[in-house]
Write an enzyme that holds these catalytic residues in place. Structure first.
Site, PDB file in Angstrom:
ATOM      1  N   LYS A 111       0.820  -1.215   0.000  1.00  0.00           N
ATOM      2  CA  LYS A 111       0.000   0.000   0.000  1.00  0.00           C
ATOM      3  C   LYS A 111       0.853   1.264   0.000  1.00  0.00           C
ATOM      4  CE  LYS A 111      -4.382  -1.587   1.908  1.00  0.00           C
ATOM      5  NZ  LYS A 111      -5.435  -1.336   2.897  1.00  0.00           N
ATOM      6  N   LYS A 194      -8.233 -10.449  -8.643  1.00  0.00           N
ATOM      7  CA  LYS A 194      -9.282 -10.607  -7.639  1.00  0.00           C
ATOM      8  C   LYS A 194     -10.440  -9.637  -7.913  1.00  0.00           C
ATOM      9  CE  LYS A 194      -9.332  -9.849  -2.786  1.00  0.00           C
ATOM     10  NZ  LYS A 194      -8.760  -9.868  -1.454  1.00  0.00           N
ATOM     11  N   LYS A 197     -13.452  -3.932  -5.133  1.00  0.00           N
ATOM     12  CA  LYS A 197     -14.222  -2.707  -5.223  1.00  0.00           C
ATOM     13  C   LYS A 197     -13.410  -1.575  -5.832  1.00  0.00           C
ATOM     14  CE  LYS A 197     -13.835  -2.807  -0.183  1.00  0.00           C
ATOM     15  NZ  LYS A 197     -14.630  -3.124   0.989  1.00  0.00           N
TER      16      LYS A 197
HETATM   17  P1  AMP Z   1     -12.065  -5.948   1.655  1.00  0.00           P
HETATM   18  O1  AMP Z   1     -13.307  -5.397   1.072  1.00  0.00           O
HETATM   19  O2  AMP Z   1     -10.981  -6.171   0.653  1.00  0.00           O
HETATM   20  O3  AMP Z   1     -11.631  -5.245   2.912  1.00  0.00           O
HETATM   21  O4  AMP Z   1     -12.459  -7.413   2.118  1.00  0.00           O
HETATM   22  C1  AMP Z   1     -13.468  -7.696   3.054  1.00  0.00           C
HETATM   23  C2  AMP Z   1     -13.562  -9.194   3.191  1.00  0.00           C
HETATM   24  O5  AMP Z   1     -13.983  -9.786   1.941  1.00  0.00           O
HETATM   25  C3  AMP Z   1     -12.220  -9.864   3.528  1.00  0.00           C
HETATM   26  O6  AMP Z   1     -12.448 -10.938   4.408  1.00  0.00           O
HETATM   27  C4  AMP Z   1     -11.716 -10.379   2.190  1.00  0.00           C
HETATM   28  O7  AMP Z   1     -10.883 -11.502   2.339  1.00  0.00           O
HETATM   29  C5  AMP Z   1     -13.017 -10.721   1.456  1.00  0.00           C
HETATM   30  N1  AMP Z   1     -12.879 -10.526   0.003  1.00  0.00           N
HETATM   31  C6  AMP Z   1     -12.641  -9.369  -0.650  1.00  0.00           C
HETATM   32  N2  AMP Z   1     -12.594  -9.552  -1.995  1.00  0.00           N
HETATM   33  C7  AMP Z   1     -12.787 -10.880  -2.206  1.00  0.00           C
HETATM   34  C8  AMP Z   1     -12.834 -11.709  -3.369  1.00  0.00           C
HETATM   35  N3  AMP Z   1     -12.683 -11.203  -4.593  1.00  0.00           N
HETATM   36  N4  AMP Z   1     -13.042 -13.037  -3.210  1.00  0.00           N
HETATM   37  C9  AMP Z   1     -13.204 -13.555  -1.960  1.00  0.00           C
HETATM   38  N5  AMP Z   1     -13.171 -12.843  -0.827  1.00  0.00           N
HETATM   39  C10 AMP Z   1     -12.959 -11.513  -0.928  1.00  0.00           C
END
Ligand code: AMP
Ligand code: TRP
Length: 332
Positions: A111, A194, A197
């Site tokens: 980051k 992946k 958002k």
């Molecule tokens: P984040 O929005 O990246 O902070 O992620 C929030 C939660 O969603 C975390 O537990 C991530 O591991 C999970 N997560 C985010 N993106 C994905 C994805 N593309 N596939 C599976 N899990 C995800």
């Protein structure tokens, strides 16, 4: 009883990757654990945020979690900044966590990038705040994705070194609950990235608020290859887009990828995508409808969060009291 704690950042709308990879499992874990779920707004502040957008995203994420099945009666759902224990414990832990441990954290390196000197202190100490989130509730299990394993390892090291230094058995060493094997959801436009958002293209992801038409259109436009679906999982190797759509199908249907292929193997993508879109709409539209209802009733959601914070404080305050005492602050 074992206690789970997990957190999610209010940085944008939730997508199907968050749901299938994390939140769907949280919903299930409520049956087996005393569960605490936290919208971690202070973690979101480690990168620049528009104040109004952060406030809106926090309320909306809480509503989405409730709509997805987090039951605020059984579990505790609250906002991180509403419970002061998190920041206080993060400070206390920052006095027992050596710089060397934090220097190893790969997420900070990613980051901060090349602009390390300009990166904020909060981004660097982010994992210490995460340790405080978990340990303020003496949580024993933490459901997280692969990407958070290193932070959880640090949490265990902090807990262990605190106990050792003060000769106590106070903080548990929380176990990771690595979530559902198959469900790392990839972008609909690129099977090697992946689903995220932060992807500028909305066609890369299915949002929890998408209606049946949007879902159908996005799957129809999703990248694939010209071959039909194989009948065995081995046939998905080297076909990341096909593998991703099948993973999404299997997760939504709650079956294994092999079972999904037994059902859909041999199908052309035009047929399979239509089935996948129907399944996704059937699973997601009740959540989207509930979310719309909750967003129209912000007073209810705020009430849930207020109550969640009261219940969270009731657990965290005595932990803080004991931690201060162990570390030698004066009580008068
Ligand atoms: P984040 O929005 O990246 O902070 O992620 C929030 C939660 O969603 C975390 O537990 C991530 O591991 C999970 N997560 C985010 N993106 C994905 C994805 N593309 N596939 C599976 N899990 C995800
Ligand atoms: N760092 C986690 C993420 O980005 C969110 C998080 C903050 C968290 N505090 C936590 C997860 C405590 C589990 C437990 O996904």
């Amino acid at each position: 009883m074992n206690r789970i704690f997990s957190g999610i950042q209010p940085t944008a709308k939730m997508h199907i990757g968050n749901y299938l990879g994390a939140v769907r499992h949280w919903v299930r874990l409520q049956d087996q654990f005393d569960a605490i779920f936290c919208v971690v707004d202070l973690h979101a502040l480690t990168v620049p945020q528009d104040p109004e957008e952060l406030r809106t995203a926090t309320r909306e994420l809480a509503a989405t979690l409730i709509a997805a099945g987090i039951d605020p009666k059984r579990s505790i759902l609250f906002v991180q900044s509403h419970v002061a224990a998190h920041t206080e414990l993060a400070w206390l832990f920052s006095c027992v966590a050596p710089l060397g441990w934090l220097n190893r954290m790969t997420q900070f390196k990613e980051k901060a990038g090349k602009k390390r000197e300009q990166a904020f202190l909060g981004l660097y100490s982010y994992p210490v705040l995460m340790a405080a989130d978990i340990l303020a509730y003496l949580a024993t299990h933490v459901p997280v994705g692969e990407d958070q394993k290193q932070h959880l390892e640090l949490t265990r090291e902090i807990a262990g070194s605190f106990n050792h230094r003060y000769g106590v058995e106070f903080f548990p060493l929380p176990e990771p609950q690595i979530l559902g094997s198959a469900t790392r959801v990839m972008s609909l436009r690129d099977g090697t990235a992946k689903m995220s958002k932060s992807d500028p293209s909305d066609f890369s992801r299915i949002n929890m608020t998408d209606d049946a038409d949007a879902i159908a259109l996005k799957f129809r436009k999703a990248r694939t290859d010209p071959e039909p679906l194989p009948s065995e999982p081995a046939g998905l190797e080297g076909r990341p887009e096909a593998a991703n759509l099948l993973t999404i199908y299997a997760a939504l249907a709650d079956i294994s990828p092999a079972e999904a292929l037994a059902r859909c193997g041999g199908a052309q993508f035009s047929t399979f995508k239509a089935e996948l879109a129907d399944l996704a709409a059937a699973k997601l539209s009740p959540i989207a409808a509930e979310l719309r209802r909750l967003l129209a009733d912000p007073g209810y959601v705020e009430g849930v969060l207020r109550d969640g914070a009261v219940r969270a404080r009731a657990i965290a305050d005595p932990v803080m009291e004991r931690t201060r005492e162990i570390m030698g602050t004066l009580r008068v």
